[in-house]
Write a protein that holds these residues in place. Structure first.
Motif, PDB file in Angstrom:
ATOM      1  N   VAL A  13     -17.576  12.116  28.002  1.00  0.00           N
ATOM      2  CA  VAL A  13     -18.988  12.501  28.135  1.00  0.00           C
ATOM      3  C   VAL A  13     -19.348  13.550  27.089  1.00  0.00           C
ATOM      4  O   VAL A  13     -20.408  13.484  26.463  1.00  0.00           O
ATOM      5  CB  VAL A  13     -19.285  13.016  29.566  1.00  0.00           C
ATOM      6  CG1 VAL A  13     -20.697  13.565  29.670  1.00  0.00           C
ATOM      7  CG2 VAL A  13     -19.070  11.908  30.584  1.00  0.00           C
ATOM      8  N   LEU A  14     -18.450  14.492  26.874  1.00  0.00           N
ATOM      9  CA  LEU A  14     -18.674  15.544  25.890  1.00  0.00           C
ATOM     10  C   LEU A  14     -18.858  14.954  24.495  1.00  0.00           C
ATOM     11  O   LEU A  14     -19.790  15.298  23.773  1.00  0.00           O
ATOM     12  CB  LEU A  14     -17.483  16.502  25.914  1.00  0.00           C
ATOM     13  CG  LEU A  14     -17.687  17.910  25.438  1.00  0.00           C
ATOM     14  CD1 LEU A  14     -18.707  18.624  26.317  1.00  0.00           C
ATOM     15  CD2 LEU A  14     -16.364  18.663  25.452  1.00  0.00           C
ATOM     16  N   ILE A  44     -28.762  18.688  28.016  1.00  0.00           N
ATOM     17  CA  ILE A  44     -29.341  17.923  29.126  1.00  0.00           C
ATOM     18  C   ILE A  44     -28.654  16.565  29.236  1.00  0.00           C
ATOM     19  O   ILE A  44     -28.309  16.114  30.330  1.00  0.00           O
ATOM     20  CB  ILE A  44     -30.866  17.768  28.948  1.00  0.00           C
ATOM     21  CG1 ILE A  44     -31.546  19.124  29.138  1.00  0.00           C
ATOM     22  CG2 ILE A  44     -31.437  16.731  29.922  1.00  0.00           C
ATOM     23  CD1 ILE A  44     -33.004  19.143  28.736  1.00  0.00           C
ATOM     24  N   GLY A  45     -28.425  15.932  28.100  1.00  0.00           N
ATOM     25  CA  GLY A  45     -27.737  14.646  28.101  1.00  0.00           C
ATOM     26  C   GLY A  45     -26.308  14.744  28.602  1.00  0.00           C
ATOM     27  O   GLY A  45     -25.842  13.896  29.374  1.00  0.00           O
ATOM     28  N   GLU A  51     -22.939  14.512  35.585  1.00  0.00           N
ATOM     29  CA  GLU A  51     -23.371  14.284  36.969  1.00  0.00           C
ATOM     30  C   GLU A  51     -23.151  12.832  37.373  1.00  0.00           C
ATOM     31  O   GLU A  51     -22.702  12.557  38.489  1.00  0.00           O
ATOM     32  CB  GLU A  51     -24.831  14.671  37.134  1.00  0.00           C
ATOM     33  CG  GLU A  51     -25.065  16.160  37.096  1.00  0.00           C
ATOM     34  CD  GLU A  51     -26.520  16.562  37.209  1.00  0.00           C
ATOM     35  OE1 GLU A  51     -26.784  17.662  37.720  1.00  0.00           O
ATOM     36  OE2 GLU A  51     -27.405  15.777  36.789  1.00  0.00           O
ATOM     37  N   ARG A  52     -23.443  11.896  36.484  1.00  0.00           N
ATOM     38  CA  ARG A  52     -23.220  10.483  36.780  1.00  0.00           C
ATOM     39  C   ARG A  52     -21.722  10.166  36.869  1.00  0.00           C
ATOM     40  O   ARG A  52     -21.277   9.487  37.788  1.00  0.00           O
ATOM     41  CB  ARG A  52     -23.866   9.592  35.719  1.00  0.00           C
ATOM     42  CG  ARG A  52     -25.346   9.390  35.886  1.00  0.00           C
ATOM     43  CD  ARG A  52     -25.874   8.297  34.962  1.00  0.00           C
ATOM     44  NE  ARG A  52     -25.506   8.469  33.573  1.00  0.00           N
ATOM     45  CZ  ARG A  52     -26.140   9.252  32.688  1.00  0.00           C
ATOM     46  NH1 ARG A  52     -27.193   9.930  33.073  1.00  0.00           N
ATOM     47  NH2 ARG A  52     -25.742   9.332  31.443  1.00  0.00           N
ATOM     48  N   ALA A  53     -20.977  10.643  35.898  1.00  0.00           N
ATOM     49  CA  ALA A  53     -19.554  10.318  35.829  1.00  0.00           C
ATOM     50  C   ALA A  53     -18.762  10.902  36.999  1.00  0.00           C
ATOM     51  O   ALA A  53     -17.841  10.266  37.506  1.00  0.00           O
ATOM     52  CB  ALA A  53     -18.965  10.812  34.504  1.00  0.00           C
ATOM     53  N   PHE A  54     -19.124  12.113  37.422  1.00  0.00           N
ATOM     54  CA  PHE A  54     -18.368  12.782  38.469  1.00  0.00           C
ATOM     55  C   PHE A  54     -19.080  12.776  39.825  1.00  0.00           C
ATOM     56  O   PHE A  54     -18.579  13.354  40.792  1.00  0.00           O
ATOM     57  CB  PHE A  54     -18.050  14.225  38.052  1.00  0.00           C
ATOM     58  CG  PHE A  54     -17.023  14.295  36.958  1.00  0.00           C
ATOM     59  CD1 PHE A  54     -15.673  14.320  37.259  1.00  0.00           C
ATOM     60  CD2 PHE A  54     -17.405  14.317  35.623  1.00  0.00           C
ATOM     61  CE1 PHE A  54     -14.720  14.377  36.255  1.00  0.00           C
ATOM     62  CE2 PHE A  54     -16.466  14.379  34.614  1.00  0.00           C
ATOM     63  CZ  PHE A  54     -15.113  14.408  34.924  1.00  0.00           C
ATOM     64  N   ARG A  55     -20.255  12.156  39.878  1.00  0.00           N
ATOM     65  CA  ARG A  55     -21.027  12.027  41.123  1.00  0.00           C
ATOM     66  C   ARG A  55     -21.215  13.371  41.821  1.00  0.00           C
ATOM     67  O   ARG A  55     -20.855  13.551  42.988  1.00  0.00           O
ATOM     68  CB  ARG A  55     -20.382  11.022  42.062  1.00  0.00           C
ATOM     69  CG  ARG A  55     -20.368   9.640  41.485  1.00  0.00           C
ATOM     70  CD  ARG A  55     -19.694   8.675  42.391  1.00  0.00           C
ATOM     71  NE  ARG A  55     -19.631   7.386  41.752  1.00  0.00           N
ATOM     72  CZ  ARG A  55     -19.927   6.255  42.346  1.00  0.00           C
ATOM     73  NH1 ARG A  55     -20.304   6.247  43.597  1.00  0.00           N
ATOM     74  NH2 ARG A  55     -19.847   5.121  41.692  1.00  0.00           N
ATOM     75  N   ALA A  81     -18.053  22.874  40.839  1.00  0.00           N
ATOM     76  CA  ALA A  81     -18.978  22.009  41.575  1.00  0.00           C
ATOM     77  C   ALA A  81     -18.235  20.919  42.338  1.00  0.00           C
ATOM     78  O   ALA A  81     -18.730  20.431  43.360  1.00  0.00           O
ATOM     79  CB  ALA A  81     -19.984  21.381  40.615  1.00  0.00           C
ATOM     80  N   LEU A  82     -17.059  20.553  41.873  1.00  0.00           N
ATOM     81  CA  LEU A  82     -16.284  19.498  42.521  1.00  0.00           C
ATOM     82  C   LEU A  82     -15.402  20.013  43.648  1.00  0.00           C
ATOM     83  O   LEU A  82     -14.884  19.225  44.434  1.00  0.00           O
ATOM     84  CB  LEU A  82     -15.418  18.771  41.485  1.00  0.00           C
ATOM     85  CG  LEU A  82     -16.196  18.007  40.427  1.00  0.00           C
ATOM     86  CD1 LEU A  82     -15.247  17.469  39.357  1.00  0.00           C
ATOM     87  CD2 LEU A  82     -16.995  16.878  41.041  1.00  0.00           C
TER      88      LEU A  82
END
Length: 107
Positions: A13-14, A44-45, A51-55, A81-82
Protein backbone atom coordinates in the motif's frame (compact mmCIF):
# COMPACT_ATOMS: atom_id res chain seq x y z
CA UNK A 1 20.28 -2.10 6.49
CA UNK A 2 17.81 -3.19 9.15
CA UNK A 3 14.72 -5.11 8.14
CA UNK A 4 11.54 -3.04 7.98
CA UNK A 5 9.25 -3.49 11.02
CA UNK A 6 6.09 -3.87 8.92
CA UNK A 7 4.55 -6.62 6.82
CA UNK A 8 4.34 -6.97 3.04
CA UNK A 9 0.71 -5.79 2.82
CA UNK A 10 1.62 -2.47 4.47
CA UNK A 11 4.60 -2.00 2.16
CA UNK A 12 2.50 -2.74 -0.92
CA UNK A 13 0.00 0.00 0.00
CA UNK A 14 2.85 2.35 0.86
CA UNK A 15 4.55 1.80 -2.50
CA UNK A 16 1.31 2.45 -4.38
CA UNK A 17 1.00 5.88 -2.75
CA UNK A 18 4.61 7.05 -2.84
CA UNK A 19 5.64 8.06 -6.35
CA UNK A 20 9.26 8.73 -5.38
CA UNK A 21 9.78 5.27 -3.95
CA UNK A 22 11.08 3.20 -6.81
CA UNK A 23 10.92 -0.57 -6.97
CA UNK A 24 14.60 -0.72 -6.15
CA UNK A 25 14.33 1.38 -2.95
CA UNK A 26 13.18 0.22 0.45
CA UNK A 27 11.29 2.78 2.51
CA UNK A 28 13.22 3.63 5.66
CA UNK A 29 11.25 3.51 8.88
CA UNK A 30 12.70 6.76 10.19
CA UNK A 31 12.86 8.96 7.06
CA UNK A 32 10.01 11.45 6.55
CA UNK A 33 7.94 10.13 3.66
CA UNK A 34 7.91 13.51 1.93
CA UNK A 35 11.37 12.46 0.74
CA UNK A 36 9.52 9.83 -1.33
CA UNK A 37 6.96 12.30 -2.66
CA UNK A 38 4.33 12.17 0.06
CA UNK A 39 1.92 15.08 0.06
CA UNK A 40 -1.52 15.49 1.62
CA UNK A 41 -3.34 13.91 -1.34
CA UNK A 42 -0.97 10.94 -1.42
CA UNK A 43 -1.44 10.48 2.33
CA UNK A 44 -5.21 10.34 1.89
CA UNK A 45 -4.72 7.64 -0.73
CA UNK A 46 -2.36 5.66 1.48
CA UNK A 47 -4.66 5.87 4.49
CA UNK A 48 -7.65 4.79 2.38
CA UNK A 49 -5.62 1.90 1.01
CA UNK A 50 -4.54 0.83 4.50
CA UNK A 51 -8.11 1.02 5.80
CA UNK A 52 -9.30 -1.22 2.96
CA UNK A 53 -6.39 -3.65 3.18
CA UNK A 54 -6.52 -4.04 6.95
CA UNK A 55 -10.29 -3.50 7.41
CA UNK A 56 -9.90 -0.85 10.06
CA UNK A 57 -10.48 2.85 10.49
CA UNK A 58 -7.68 5.35 10.93
CA UNK A 59 -10.04 8.33 11.21
CA UNK A 60 -8.49 10.91 13.51
CA UNK A 61 -5.42 8.74 14.17
CA UNK A 62 -2.85 10.39 11.91
CA UNK A 63 -2.07 13.67 13.65
CA UNK A 64 1.57 14.02 12.59
CA UNK A 65 2.18 16.71 9.93
CA UNK A 66 2.59 15.30 6.42
CA UNK A 67 6.10 16.71 6.03
CA UNK A 68 7.30 14.90 9.18
CA UNK A 69 5.41 11.57 8.97
CA UNK A 70 7.61 8.50 8.64
CA UNK A 71 6.67 5.02 7.49
CA UNK A 72 7.58 3.73 10.95
CA UNK A 73 5.18 6.16 12.58
CA UNK A 74 2.41 5.23 10.16
CA UNK A 75 3.02 1.53 10.85
CA UNK A 76 2.79 2.26 14.59
CA UNK A 77 -0.51 4.10 14.12
CA UNK A 78 -1.91 1.22 12.06
CA UNK A 79 -0.66 -1.38 14.52
CA UNK A 80 -2.31 0.46 17.41
CA UNK A 81 -5.59 0.62 15.47
CA UNK A 82 -5.46 -3.15 14.95
CA UNK A 83 -4.91 -3.95 18.64
CA UNK A 84 -7.90 -4.96 20.74
CA UNK A 85 -9.26 -2.17 22.87
CA UNK A 86 -8.64 -3.60 26.32
CA UNK A 87 -9.87 -0.47 28.01
CA UNK A 88 -13.34 -0.58 26.50
CA UNK A 89 -16.11 -1.06 29.00
CA UNK A 90 -17.82 -4.40 28.85
CA UNK A 91 -21.58 -4.52 29.33
CA UNK A 92 -22.50 -5.22 32.94
CA UNK A 93 -24.04 -8.53 33.89
CA UNK A 94 -27.23 -6.67 34.87
CA UNK A 95 -27.69 -5.54 31.29
CA UNK A 96 -27.79 -9.13 30.00
CA UNK A 97 -31.16 -10.72 29.73
CA UNK A 98 -31.04 -13.97 31.73
CA UNK A 99 -34.66 -14.37 32.86
CA UNK A 100 -35.74 -16.58 29.95
CA UNK A 101 -32.68 -18.83 29.99
CA UNK A 102 -32.42 -22.17 31.69
CA UNK A 103 -30.06 -22.30 34.68
CA UNK A 104 -27.58 -24.26 32.57
CA UNK A 105 -27.32 -21.44 30.06
CA UNK A 106 -26.45 -18.85 32.70
CA UNK A 107 -22.84 -19.08 33.72
Amino acid sequence: MAHAPWNAKFETVLRQGLPGLGKDKEPAADVPMDAYGLDSMALIGIISGLERAFRTSLAGQVVIPVHALTAGQLWGILSAALQPAWDQEWPSAASHRTRDLSPWAVA
